[in-house]
Write an enzyme that holds these catalytic residues in place. Structure first.
Site, PDB file in Angstrom:
ATOM      1  N   CYS A 111      28.951  40.004  49.942  1.00 36.74           N
ATOM      2  CA  CYS A 111      30.896  38.862  48.828  1.00 36.74           C
ATOM      3  C   CYS A 111      31.632  39.734  49.204  1.00 36.74           C
ATOM      4  O   CYS A 111      31.831  41.508  49.936  1.00 36.74           O
ATOM      5  CB  CYS A 111      30.011  39.625  47.108  1.00 36.74           C
ATOM      6  SG  CYS A 111      31.799  38.895  46.178  1.00 36.74           S
ATOM      7  N   CYS A 115      35.252  43.554  44.246  1.00 36.45           N
ATOM      8  CA  CYS A 115      34.654  44.196  42.156  1.00 36.45           C
ATOM      9  C   CYS A 115      33.982  45.537  42.515  1.00 36.45           C
ATOM     10  O   CYS A 115      32.999  45.816  43.314  1.00 36.45           O
ATOM     11  CB  CYS A 115      33.597  43.001  41.793  1.00 36.45           C
ATOM     12  SG  CYS A 115      34.654  41.489  41.993  1.00 36.45           S
ATOM     13  N   GLU A 159      29.864  34.943  45.962  1.00 38.76           N
ATOM     14  CA  GLU A 159      30.979  34.421  45.380  1.00 38.76           C
ATOM     15  C   GLU A 159      31.534  33.023  45.793  1.00 38.76           C
ATOM     16  O   GLU A 159      31.307  32.234  46.712  1.00 38.76           O
ATOM     17  CB  GLU A 159      32.410  35.294  45.436  1.00 38.76           C
ATOM     18  CG  GLU A 159      33.878  34.030  45.275  1.00 38.76           C
ATOM     19  CD  GLU A 159      33.651  33.666  43.575  1.00 38.76           C
ATOM     20  OE1 GLU A 159      33.520  34.619  42.422  1.00 38.76           O
ATOM     21  OE2 GLU A 159      34.139  32.241  43.842  1.00 38.76           O
ATOM     22  N   SER A 190      29.631  30.781  38.255  1.00 41.28           N
ATOM     23  CA  SER A 190      30.485  31.987  37.683  1.00 41.28           C
ATOM     24  C   SER A 190      30.937  32.607  38.977  1.00 41.28           C
ATOM     25  O   SER A 190      31.197  32.413  39.888  1.00 41.28           O
ATOM     26  CB  SER A 190      29.468  32.632  37.646  1.00 41.28           C
ATOM     27  OG  SER A 190      30.334  33.879  37.233  1.00 41.28           O
ATOM     28  N   SER A 213      34.523  35.319  35.360  1.00 39.49           N
ATOM     29  CA  SER A 213      34.688  36.991  35.645  1.00 39.49           C
ATOM     30  C   SER A 213      36.046  37.153  35.219  1.00 39.49           C
ATOM     31  O   SER A 213      36.310  37.649  36.031  1.00 39.49           O
ATOM     32  CB  SER A 213      33.989  37.115  36.492  1.00 39.49           C
ATOM     33  OG  SER A 213      32.612  37.018  36.685  1.00 39.49           O
ATOM     34  N   HIS A 215      36.759  40.651  32.916  1.00 35.98           N
ATOM     35  CA  HIS A 215      36.152  41.897  33.118  1.00 35.98           C
ATOM     36  C   HIS A 215      37.889  43.082  32.604  1.00 35.98           C
ATOM     37  O   HIS A 215      37.498  44.050  33.190  1.00 35.98           O
ATOM     38  CB  HIS A 215      35.896  42.160  34.058  1.00 35.98           C
ATOM     39  CG  HIS A 215      34.623  41.948  34.617  1.00 35.98           C
ATOM     40  ND1 HIS A 215      33.777  41.202  33.938  1.00 35.98           N
ATOM     41  CD2 HIS A 215      33.782  41.339  35.618  1.00 35.98           C
ATOM     42  CE1 HIS A 215      32.142  40.620  34.481  1.00 35.98           C
ATOM     43  NE2 HIS A 215      33.182  40.202  35.543  1.00 35.98           N
ATOM     44  N   ASN A 289      26.224  47.313  33.921  1.00 37.68           N
ATOM     45  CA  ASN A 289      24.632  47.506  34.252  1.00 37.68           C
ATOM     46  C   ASN A 289      25.043  48.898  35.662  1.00 37.68           C
ATOM     47  O   ASN A 289      25.996  48.273  36.116  1.00 37.68           O
ATOM     48  CB  ASN A 289      24.436  46.596  35.395  1.00 37.68           C
ATOM     49  CG  ASN A 289      23.020  46.606  35.198  1.00 37.68           C
ATOM     50  OD1 ASN A 289      22.131  47.895  35.666  1.00 37.68           O
ATOM     51  ND2 ASN A 289      22.540  44.635  34.958  1.00 37.68           N
TER      52      ASN A 289
HETATM   53  N1  SAH Z   1      31.129  36.077  42.617  1.00 36.03           N
HETATM   54  C1  SAH Z   1      30.859  35.015  41.216  1.00 36.03           C
HETATM   55  C2  SAH Z   1      29.520  35.219  40.771  1.00 36.03           C
HETATM   56  C3  SAH Z   1      28.635  36.960  41.438  1.00 36.03           C
HETATM   57  S1  SAH Z   1      28.480  37.544  40.630  1.00 36.03           S
HETATM   58  C4  SAH Z   1      30.912  36.591  40.349  1.00 36.03           C
HETATM   59  O1  SAH Z   1      32.358  37.442  40.572  1.00 36.03           O
HETATM   60  O2  SAH Z   1      31.621  35.948  38.744  1.00 36.03           O
HETATM   61  C5  SAH Z   1      27.579  37.312  38.669  1.00 36.03           C
HETATM   62  C6  SAH Z   1      28.299  37.733  37.323  1.00 36.03           C
HETATM   63  O3  SAH Z   1      27.540  39.168  37.205  1.00 36.03           O
HETATM   64  C7  SAH Z   1      29.297  38.087  37.418  1.00 36.03           C
HETATM   65  O4  SAH Z   1      30.119  37.755  36.007  1.00 36.03           O
HETATM   66  C8  SAH Z   1      30.352  39.973  38.085  1.00 36.03           C
HETATM   67  O5  SAH Z   1      31.306  40.352  37.432  1.00 36.03           O
HETATM   68  C9  SAH Z   1      29.282  40.040  37.506  1.00 36.03           C
HETATM   69  N2  SAH Z   1      28.267  40.967  37.419  1.00 36.03           N
HETATM   70  C10 SAH Z   1      28.048  42.081  38.582  1.00 36.03           C
HETATM   71  N3  SAH Z   1      28.352  43.677  38.941  1.00 36.03           N
HETATM   72  C11 SAH Z   1      28.133  44.159  37.577  1.00 36.03           C
HETATM   73  C12 SAH Z   1      27.781  44.677  37.196  1.00 36.03           C
HETATM   74  N4  SAH Z   1      27.395  46.477  37.549  1.00 36.03           N
HETATM   75  N5  SAH Z   1      27.306  44.668  35.476  1.00 36.03           N
HETATM   76  C13 SAH Z   1      27.210  43.461  34.727  1.00 36.03           C
HETATM   77  N6  SAH Z   1      27.743  42.612  35.481  1.00 36.03           N
HETATM   78  C14 SAH Z   1      28.371  42.070  36.665  1.00 36.03           C
HETATM   79 FE1  SF4 Z   2      31.378  39.021  44.846  1.00 33.02          FE
HETATM   80 FE2  SF4 Z   2      31.624  38.872  42.256  1.00 33.02          FE
HETATM   81 FE3  SF4 Z   2      30.099  40.772  42.684  1.00 33.02          FE
HETATM   82 FE4  SF4 Z   2      33.062  40.996  42.396  1.00 33.02          FE
HETATM   83  S1  SF4 Z   2      31.535  40.695  41.088  1.00 33.02           S
HETATM   84  S2  SF4 Z   2      31.485  41.955  44.256  1.00 33.02           S
HETATM   85  S3  SF4 Z   2      32.660  38.390  43.047  1.00 33.02           S
HETATM   86  S4  SF4 Z   2      29.280  38.935  43.815  1.00 33.02           S
END
Ligand code: SAH
Ligand code: SF4
Length: 343
Positions: A111, A115, A159, A190, A213, A215, A289
């Site tokens: 991706c 994030c 994404e 998402s 998302s 957050h 997580n």
């Molecule tokens: N890129 C998209 C979909 C994939 S991520 C997005 O960001 O929405 C799927 C979900 O997992 C998103 O809500 C993301 O913010 C969350 N996510 C990613 N890493 C995480 C973590 N370490 N703990 C909890 N949720 C997490």
């Molecule tokens: Fe990509 Fe979703 Fe992970 Fe953010 S949370 S880095 S948009 S996969």
């Protein structure tokens, strides 16, 4: 270059068959075979040997091969590491609920969004997945477990709105009644909030569930953890969400990963409540997580409870997302990360 036949719409198959000097009605037969999960043209028993030969010369069928499989001992959640023809890996998670099987699939290898709490974000970007590679993840899971998947969430690696055209193609193919026939209402997408693409999606008026998302309750916190927020701020994101609800009549769900000491204070909850006031929304609180190298820890239980109470005062329902498969790191990105550490 051979054609990716499982990514084609029926009318595109018809055009291709026309070019190969074949009757159009074959398109539907071939489409049905492909979406049943056949992996070779030779198994298409109602198609002539000559046409099967032509198809295999001109086209290929995408597959998702099982590289690794982890089964949770708590709840039977299955996490897959799949590989594609070019050797790239993605993850997918199959979950069993009372109403059936839900699969969480990947839309990209890696991706670009970066994030800070996300294992996928940390591993960088390699390439987009094709529509057929998204379908192949579902098909391999169905075959491997001898089940039918009823719900799909695009919440794996990647994404989805950064791979817009392939994702739209996937949605249309997977919901086709001659294909896997998984209705849009059984699919969630998402996104981290690519605002112009949310408008584009809203105007398509698909009956899909949008998960955003979020957050964070404000730009200061959100820009620290989600770089995309520096391009599209919270205000413009929430406006896009309101537009999505208006166009589609669908409720939006907001994802909120609770990170100890970062976004989980009472004032964050109150600010979030104000932001979302008046939107038909549901907030999913997810204890973050812990990903190696991020330094983030999940919020304490009392923080989650306090958040729910404060949001309720603004008329917003929030629930703590049940975490499935916690013993197998079921949230995506972590297994692929481990593979590249080994490599
Ligand atoms: N890129 C998209 C979909 C994939 S991520 C997005 O960001 O929405 C799927 C979900 O997992 C998103 O809500 C993301 O913010 C969350 N996510 C990613 N890493 C995480 C973590 N370490 N703990 C909890 N949720 C997490
Ligand atoms: Fe990509 Fe979703 Fe992970 Fe953010 S949370 S880095 S948009 S996969």
């Amino acid at each position: 270059m051979r054609t990716d036949i499982k990514s084609m719409y029926i009318y595109e198959l018809e055009e291709m068959l026309g070019e190969l000097g074949e009757p159009k009605y074959r398109a539907l037969q071939i489409f049905k075979w492909l979406h049943k999960g056949l992996n070779s043209f030779d198994e298409m028993t109602n198609i002539s040997q000559k046409l099967r030969q032509k198809l295999s010369e001109n086209c290929y069928i995408s597959k998702a091969a099982i590289e690794k499989k982890l089964i949770s001992s708590y709840d039977d959640t299955r996490k897959y590491l799949f590989s594609f023809a070019d050797g790239e890996y993605v993850e997918s998670v199959l979950m069993k609920y009372r109403h059936g099987y839900t699969s969480c699939i990947s839309t990209q290898v890696g991706c670009k969004m970066g994030c800070t709490f996300c294992a996928t974000g940390k591993s960088g970007f390699s390439r987009n997945l094709t529509a057929s590679e998204m379908i192949a993840q579902l098909q391999t899971e169905q075959t491997d477990n001898n089940i039918r998947i009823s719900n799909v969430v695009l919440m794996g690696m990647g994404e989805p709105l950064d791979n817009f055209n392939n994702v739209i193609r996937f949605l249309k193919l997977v919901s086709d009644e001659n294909g896997m026939n998984i209705g849009m209402r059984h699919i969630s997408l998402s996104t981290c909030g690519i605002v112009p693409k949310i408008y584009e999606l809203a105007d398509m008026k698909l009956q899909l569930t949008l998960s955003v998302s979020l957050h964070a309750p404000n730009d200061e916190i959100r820009s620290r953890t989600m770089p995309i927020n520096r391009r599209y701020d919270i205000k413009s994101l929430i406006e896009a969400c309101r537009y999505y609800c208006k166009q589609t009549g669908r409720r939006i769900s907001f994802e909120y990963a609770m990170i100890d000491g970062v976004n989980d204070s009472d004032s964050s909850a109150a600010e979030l409540g104000e932001r979302l006031r008046g939107i038909i929304a549901h907030v999913n609180l997810i204890p973050v997580n812990a990903v190696k190298g991020t330094g983030y820890r999940k919020s304490k239980k009392d923080r989650m409870e306090s958040f729910i109470r404060i949001l309720a005062k603004s008329g917003i329902t929030a629930t703590v997302r049940r975490t499935l498969g916690s013993d197998i790191n079921a949230s995506c990105g972590q297994l692929r990360g481990k593979m590249s550490e080994q490599a």
